[in-house]
Design a protein around this motif. Structure first.
Motif, PDB file in Angstrom:
ATOM      1  N   UNK B  97     -66.521  72.403 -58.372  1.00 58.30           N
ATOM      2  CA  UNK B  97     -65.734  73.616 -58.136  1.00 58.30           C
ATOM      3  C   UNK B  97     -64.672  73.311 -57.091  1.00 58.30           C
ATOM      4  N   UNK B  98     -63.435  73.764 -57.363  1.00 59.59           N
ATOM      5  CA  UNK B  98     -62.342  73.545 -56.418  1.00 59.59           C
ATOM      6  C   UNK B  98     -61.182  72.828 -57.074  1.00 59.59           C
ATOM      7  N   UNK B  99     -60.464  71.980 -56.381  1.00 64.30           N
ATOM      8  CA  UNK B  99     -60.500  71.885 -54.943  1.00 64.30           C
ATOM      9  C   UNK B  99     -59.860  73.151 -54.379  1.00 64.30           C
ATOM     10  N   UNK B 100     -60.578  73.833 -53.488  1.00 61.77           N
ATOM     11  CA  UNK B 100     -60.044  75.052 -52.912  1.00 61.77           C
ATOM     12  C   UNK B 100     -58.897  74.747 -51.958  1.00 61.77           C
ATOM     13  N   UNK B 101     -57.899  75.607 -52.015  1.00 56.13           N
ATOM     14  CA  UNK B 101     -56.807  75.543 -51.037  1.00 56.13           C
ATOM     15  C   UNK B 101     -57.251  76.305 -49.800  1.00 56.13           C
ATOM     16  N   UNK B 102     -57.788  75.608 -48.802  1.00 57.69           N
ATOM     17  CA  UNK B 102     -58.272  76.248 -47.581  1.00 57.69           C
ATOM     18  C   UNK B 102     -59.729  75.920 -47.328  1.00 57.69           C
ATOM     19  N   UNK B 103     -60.107  75.948 -46.058  1.00 58.85           N
ATOM     20  CA  UNK B 103     -61.462  75.582 -45.635  1.00 58.85           C
ATOM     21  C   UNK B 103     -62.517  76.564 -46.145  1.00 58.85           C
ATOM     22  N   UNK B 104     -63.675  76.039 -46.495  1.00 57.16           N
ATOM     23  CA  UNK B 104     -64.860  76.856 -46.739  1.00 57.16           C
ATOM     24  C   UNK B 104     -66.013  76.377 -45.869  1.00 57.16           C
ATOM     25  N   UNK B 105     -65.692  75.983 -44.650  1.00 58.90           N
ATOM     26  CA  UNK B 105     -66.716  75.533 -43.708  1.00 58.90           C
ATOM     27  C   UNK B 105     -67.319  76.731 -42.986  1.00 58.90           C
ATOM     28  N   UNK B 106     -68.395  76.471 -42.231  1.00 54.19           N
ATOM     29  CA  UNK B 106     -69.022  77.508 -41.416  1.00 54.19           C
ATOM     30  C   UNK B 106     -69.483  78.689 -42.253  1.00 54.19           C
ATOM     31  N   UNK B 107     -69.301  79.881 -41.721  1.00 55.12           N
ATOM     32  CA  UNK B 107     -69.802  81.098 -42.353  1.00 55.12           C
ATOM     33  C   UNK B 107     -69.042  81.427 -43.640  1.00 55.12           C
ATOM     34  N   UNK B 108     -67.916  80.752 -43.880  1.00 53.03           N
ATOM     35  CA  UNK B 108     -67.148  81.009 -45.101  1.00 53.03           C
ATOM     36  C   UNK B 108     -67.962  80.734 -46.363  1.00 53.03           C
ATOM     37  N   UNK B 109     -69.042  79.988 -46.220  1.00 55.93           N
ATOM     38  CA  UNK B 109     -69.933  79.758 -47.365  1.00 55.93           C
ATOM     39  C   UNK B 109     -70.403  81.088 -47.965  1.00 55.93           C
ATOM     40  N   UNK B 110     -70.506  82.120 -47.136  1.00 61.59           N
ATOM     41  CA  UNK B 110     -70.942  83.437 -47.636  1.00 61.59           C
ATOM     42  C   UNK B 110     -69.878  84.115 -48.492  1.00 61.59           C
ATOM     43  N   UNK B 111     -68.605  83.904 -48.179  1.00 61.06           N
ATOM     44  CA  UNK B 111     -67.516  84.659 -48.816  1.00 61.06           C
ATOM     45  C   UNK B 111     -66.814  83.890 -49.936  1.00 61.06           C
ATOM     46  N   UNK B 112     -66.977  82.591 -49.954  1.00 64.59           N
ATOM     47  CA  UNK B 112     -66.177  81.742 -50.826  1.00 64.59           C
ATOM     48  C   UNK B 112     -66.583  81.835 -52.296  1.00 64.59           C
ATOM     49  N   UNK B 113     -65.593  82.027 -53.155  1.00 64.80           N
ATOM     50  CA  UNK B 113     -65.846  81.962 -54.594  1.00 64.80           C
ATOM     51  C   UNK B 113     -66.063  80.534 -55.055  1.00 64.80           C
ATOM     52  N   UNK B 114     -65.411  79.592 -54.382  1.00 62.27           N
ATOM     53  CA  UNK B 114     -65.559  78.170 -54.714  1.00 62.27           C
ATOM     54  C   UNK B 114     -67.003  77.713 -54.513  1.00 62.27           C
ATOM     55  N   UNK B 115     -67.564  78.069 -53.358  1.00 63.17           N
ATOM     56  CA  UNK B 115     -68.953  77.694 -53.067  1.00 63.17           C
ATOM     57  C   UNK B 115     -69.905  78.481 -53.979  1.00 63.17           C
ATOM     58  N   UNK B 116     -69.586  79.754 -54.220  1.00 59.84           N
ATOM     59  CA  UNK B 116     -70.447  80.574 -55.077  1.00 59.84           C
ATOM     60  C   UNK B 116     -70.590  79.974 -56.475  1.00 59.84           C
ATOM     61  N   UNK B 117     -69.501  79.400 -56.990  1.00 54.71           N
ATOM     62  CA  UNK B 117     -69.566  78.771 -58.319  1.00 54.71           C
ATOM     63  C   UNK B 117     -70.555  77.604 -58.307  1.00 54.71           C
ATOM     64  N   UNK B 118     -70.548  76.831 -57.221  1.00 47.69           N
ATOM     65  CA  UNK B 118     -71.507  75.723 -57.112  1.00 47.69           C
ATOM     66  C   UNK B 118     -72.932  76.251 -56.970  1.00 47.69           C
ATOM     67  N   UNK B 166     -77.117  72.702 -53.615  1.00 48.34           N
ATOM     68  CA  UNK B 166     -75.824  72.152 -54.011  1.00 48.34           C
ATOM     69  C   UNK B 166     -75.110  71.647 -52.762  1.00 48.34           C
ATOM     70  N   UNK B 167     -73.952  71.044 -52.950  1.00 52.48           N
ATOM     71  CA  UNK B 167     -73.208  70.498 -51.808  1.00 52.48           C
ATOM     72  C   UNK B 167     -71.919  71.280 -51.587  1.00 52.48           C
ATOM     73  N   UNK B 168     -71.631  71.601 -50.326  1.00 51.07           N
ATOM     74  CA  UNK B 168     -70.380  72.224 -49.930  1.00 51.07           C
ATOM     75  C   UNK B 168     -69.580  71.197 -49.143  1.00 51.07           C
ATOM     76  N   UNK B 169     -68.498  70.703 -49.746  1.00 46.91           N
ATOM     77  CA  UNK B 169     -67.714  69.611 -49.164  1.00 46.91           C
ATOM     78  C   UNK B 169     -66.373  70.143 -48.679  1.00 46.91           C
ATOM     79  N   UNK B 170     -66.075  69.948 -47.408  1.00 47.28           N
ATOM     80  CA  UNK B 170     -64.776  70.314 -46.853  1.00 47.28           C
ATOM     81  C   UNK B 170     -64.080  69.060 -46.354  1.00 47.28           C
ATOM     82  N   UNK B 171     -62.774  68.990 -46.574  1.00 45.22           N
ATOM     83  CA  UNK B 171     -62.012  67.797 -46.252  1.00 45.22           C
ATOM     84  C   UNK B 171     -60.869  68.185 -45.311  1.00 45.22           C
ATOM     85  N   UNK B 172     -60.695  67.427 -44.200  1.00 43.60           N
ATOM     86  CA  UNK B 172     -59.604  67.768 -43.269  1.00 43.60           C
ATOM     87  C   UNK B 172     -58.258  67.323 -43.830  1.00 43.60           C
TER      88      UNK B 172
END
Lengths: 254, 254
Positions: B97-118, B166-172
């Motif tokens: 899922x992704x690559x999302x434009x923007x971070x989904x680190x930290x608490x964003x895991x709760x709100x992210x559609x990208x992470x939700x798909x995973x 699942x894995x939530x991967x964020x890239x700087x």
């Protein structure tokens, strides 16, 4: 602060006009000052969705002593965030969400707007509880649920909850034998779509489905409790990290 | 089945036209047969929202050898569910899922559609990975993210992931020093609304805000890794039960 009544924030995902939230408001009336901040229409299945692409609005639709009720055009989580950021003069001592018309047991914790509102309270360090009755009809009987809600709200107001953890409470239909502390039943929804056609013969898909329980023999989960006449309380965490797996992941050669 | 290529399901929350999903598709091309099932427009911040009140539709917008791409009018989780229930002929070996434009680190895991798909792939026992780049601009540079995505996808295709994780991967942004296995940073968004007025002077509220990190000194979480030039991998669980609290809850007198 001891001279002030506890402040209780109330929301739901079925919308401000649902019977479930009216019953929850009634159940909370003896416990403190109430602020309702609820979606202006049905927002079921919204999970922790937030609104970024259009603006939010809110207005008071009812006011009486110790009760101010707002409706908002956002999701349940929008309602909680907007109330906390812009409308409340002090931090709530308790957040209650629901009573949802329909179960939020098992994997539904991922999809539920009712539970998401409680998780959002938890993000802001407010002791938070989501309530659902396993009856999705508009005129469901909330008699037992209201009693359980009041009992649990009193307990949580008095003792709090650990940081990062809220409660997901589901109540079965009919007389309730008691309250069980349980785990989230593992399983998934299956047969999730009904195929149909629109007016010019194109395929459309309506969500439907049934829950497939992967833990039929587990007497410690919420589905077992509900099937056996007990209200089920699951403590739910906002830290979703699978901490146990990290040492193994660190061994990966990439 | 050994004569068949692995089947890889690809989705996102920025919509089928986003650069991020195009780059992810390219990164996966050498790894198997690809099916894209993506929202027909921007669905950021949709968390695990599901669509129950109106019907879903999907249609193919692109087809080439080993790649069939659908767009759908649903949320990211709707896309995964509809693909698995109605469109795929076999169970995917991997979901990305992704690559999302923007971070989904930290608490964003709760709100992210990208992470939700995973997470939704995970619900169906499919090894699943969400990828996000900490750059929300439409023309972000996904060079390093694509390499990391390919590397992690190969590893997970070969070794799988434990059930329910699942894995939530964020890239700087910029050159990436390496990959760190981390926890979800605890913290919350603050100052979440900008108050404004509509054309006739009524208050409206636009979502904005900044992340307040409650673990500034923790070198094992995803925000630390990102701030120090590392891609951050968080294993994320679909079981949100706070198991450790249950014994204490069982002592409650209600």
């Amino acid at each position: 602060m001891s001279d002030r009544k506890p402040l209780i924030l109330i929301t739901n995902d079925d919308g401000y006009q649902a019977k479930g939230i009216a019953e929850l408001i009634n159940a909370m009336k003896g416990l403190g000052e109430l602020v309702v901040f609820a979606p202006d229409s049905h927002r079921s299945g919204m999970s922790s969705a937030i609104t970024t692409a259009h603006p939010l609005r809110a207005r008071i639709y009812h006011k009486e002593e110790n009760l101010t009720a707002y409706m908002c055009n956002g999701t349940p989580v929008d309602c909680v965030k907007l109330a906390l950021n812009e409308f409340l003069e002090r931090k709530p001592d308790l957040l209650v969400s629901g009573v949802n018309h329909g179960s939020n047991a098992g994997i539904s914790v991922l999809y539920s707007g009712t539970v998401a509102a409680a998780l959002e309270g938890c993000v802001s360090n407010i002791p938070s509880i989501a309530f659902s009755l396993c009856d999705f009809t508009p005129d469901a009987d909330f008699t037992y649920t209201a009693r359980i809600a009041e009992k649990l709200a009193r307990k949580v107001l008095s003792d709090g909850l650990p940081k990062g953890i809220c409660l997901n409470v589901n109540v079965p239909v009919g007389e309730v034998k008691g309250i069980r502390m349980t785990t989230q039943t593992q399983g998934k929804w299956v047969n999730e779509y009904q195929r149909s056609q629109d007016g010019i013969g194109r395929d459309v898909f309506w969500m439907t489905g049934n829950f497939e329980n992967w833990e039929e023999d587990n007497v410690n989960n919420d589905e077992w409790a509900l099937a056996n006449g007990y209200a089920a309380v699951v403590p739910v965490k906002i830290d979703m990290t699978a901490h146990d797996l990290i040492p193994e992941l660190k061994e990966w050669e990439l």
